[in-house]
Enzyme design. Structure first.
Site, PDB file in Angstrom:
ATOM      1  N   TYR A   1       9.451   4.253   5.645  1.00 21.12           N
ATOM      2  CA  TYR A   1      10.465   5.123   5.069  1.00 21.12           C
ATOM      3  C   TYR A   1      11.363   4.313   4.140  1.00 21.12           C
ATOM      4  O   TYR A   1      11.381   3.082   4.173  1.00 21.12           O
ATOM      5  CB  TYR A   1      11.271   5.803   6.176  1.00 21.12           C
ATOM      6  CG  TYR A   1      10.446   6.764   6.999  1.00 21.12           C
ATOM      7  CD1 TYR A   1      10.335   8.099   6.629  1.00 21.12           C
ATOM      8  CD2 TYR A   1       9.747   6.322   8.126  1.00 21.12           C
ATOM      9  CE1 TYR A   1       9.552   8.981   7.370  1.00 21.12           C
ATOM     10  CE2 TYR A   1       8.969   7.205   8.873  1.00 21.12           C
ATOM     11  CZ  TYR A   1       8.874   8.535   8.478  1.00 21.12           C
ATOM     12  OH  TYR A   1       8.087   9.399   9.210  1.00 21.12           O
TER      13      TYR A   1
ATOM     14  N   GLU B   1       7.532 -22.799  -3.150  1.00 21.70           N
ATOM     15  CA  GLU B   1       8.033 -23.321  -1.872  1.00 21.70           C
ATOM     16  C   GLU B   1       9.463 -23.830  -1.968  1.00 21.70           C
ATOM     17  O   GLU B   1      10.153 -23.935  -0.952  1.00 21.70           O
ATOM     18  CB  GLU B   1       7.111 -24.423  -1.359  1.00 21.70           C
ATOM     19  CG  GLU B   1       5.758 -23.900  -0.892  1.00 21.70           C
ATOM     20  CD  GLU B   1       4.882 -24.984  -0.273  1.00 21.70           C
ATOM     21  OE1 GLU B   1       4.123 -24.671   0.664  1.00 21.70           O
ATOM     22  OE2 GLU B   1       4.969 -26.147  -0.732  1.00 21.70           O
TER      23      GLU B   1
END
Length: 400
Positions: free
Chosen positions: A306, A381
């Site tokens: 949702y 990273e």
């Protein structure tokens, strides 16, 4: 004020001291990805890591791990979430730590999410004596298929009761170094549909003797676009996408059936009694076109997630008290998208204040701008440490 600056500097150094461990954890999870509800190795590593830190844990929804850091003084409870599941994608990168599990890949950044929350847990445990309240660390399985719903059903928002929930997502479509945040809808409500058109097969030399479902399918695909552009306001973002269309026919044989699968996505409540009611419109369109082609059909439309709607006060809290601790105003930008995310279960669906934030990880020079779920997806990273800072500062500020 000088003392606060010193404290922030010390905390920054403490977080940065775990940089190498953070990268090592992420690469290990990336090398050993596991599909939703099958995160057995991942959850065992997380569970042992938290227990070794002295953080008690409990299992939820089988492979879910929930840790609790209790402050010495009573107060509120903040929930921080990291998802653990990978995707059924065959990796096409040349990373030295690429997936060793055939057909399974961390193509959405969840390996990073898990690692960031683990390091944040280590830092927060070290500051446990400063907490007025509790930090609930939720390592969630099966985010791609609504795993949060089952954790909520098993009581993850209770004992102690959660007062606010915060989550992050590494996002390749946002530039590395930037943070996407805004109040209101930020991720879409998503429903998955499967439509089977039932005709009658025949020879391509005599199509009038058959009931060909293929032209019916083509009509549905083209006509569905008008729902997005001619019936629902363009100010209400709506996407109906067909991702898979398969018939049982061949080059000289007309099909008996056509199976169509896809998604409906939108940034609002799309129930049938709302002004937009996209699912109701979609069913009406299918019914009319199939009647015109004299084709029977079966349709299944099931919820996947949702809309994630960020609470205005929670966003203000992050902008005023959390983000300034580790970034600058020019690095913060509004952002939303039509991807699905079940973090809505931790806030909107259960009336808990909170917010979901995008951490930019897109850097063309590092090859980290590919879309999520793509076989060549990767993350920058260097942005992982930002997620650790977000979790740590959110908890410390909320529980002051």
């Amino acid at each position: 004020m000088a003392q606060n600056v010193l404290d922030l500097t010390v905390l920054e150094e403490e977080i940065l001291s775990h940089h190498d461990e953070l990268i090592e954890l992420r690469r290990d999870f990336h090398r050993h990805p596991e599909l939703g509800t099958k995160e057995f190795r991942t959850s065992e590593i997380v569970e042992k890591y938290l227990n070794d830190l002295g953080i008690p844990t409990q299992r939820m929804f089988n492979t879910g791990v929930v840790g609790l850091i209790e402050g010495p003084k009573p107060g509120k409870t903040i929930l921080l979430r990291g998802d653990m599941d990978a995707l059924p994608v065959t990796e096409e990168t040349d990373l030295p730590f690429k997936s060793e599990n055939p057909g399974v890949m961390h193509a959405c950044g969840h390996d990073g999410h898990t690692s960031m929350l683990m390091i944040a847990a280590k830092v927060l445990k070290n500051h446990q004596s400063e907490l007025k309240g509790n930090v609930k660390l939720v390592f969630q399985p099966n985010e791609e298929e609504e795993g949060a719903k089952f954790m909520v059903e098993e009581g993850v928002l209770e004992n102690p009761k959660v007062d606010a929930s915060f989550g992050v997502h590494l996002w390749s479509q946002v530039e590395s170094g930037k943070i996407g945040i805004q109040s209101g809808p930020v991720m879409a409500e998503m429903f998955i549909f499967k439509l089977i058109l039932k005709g009658r097969g025949g020879h391509t030399s005599a199509p009038h003797e058959a009931k060909d479902p293929v032209p019916c399918a083509a009509n549905i695909i083209t006509s569905a676009q008008t729902l997005q552009t001619r019936e629902i306001s363009v100010l209400d973002p709506t996407v109906i996408a067909f991702g898979k269309v398969v018939s049982d026919g061949s080059y000289n044989a007309l099909a008996n059936t056509v199976t169509m699968e896809g998604t409906l996505r939108y940034l609002y409540d799309g129930d049938d009694d709302t002004p937009q009611h996209p699912r109701k419109r979609f069913r009406r369109l299918i019914d009319g076109i199939c009647a015109a082609h004299d084709i029977d059909y079966d349709i299944e439309i099931v919820p996947s997630s949702y809309s994630v709607i960020n609470d205005e006060d929670s966003v203000a809290f992050l902008k005023e008290r959390v983000l300034p601790n580790f970034t600058t105003a020019d690095q913060i930008q509004p952002y939303f998208c039509l991807a699905g995310e079940d973090f809505s279960e931790f806030i909107n669906r259960n009336n808990v204040p909170g917010a979901f934030v995008f951490i930019g990880t897109g850097d063309e020079s590092k090859g980290t701008t590919y879309p999520h779920h793509a076989p060549n997806f990767d993350i920058d990273e260097d942005t992982l440490i930002t997620g650790v800072k977000f979790h740590v500062h959110s908890a410390l500020e909320f529980l002051k």
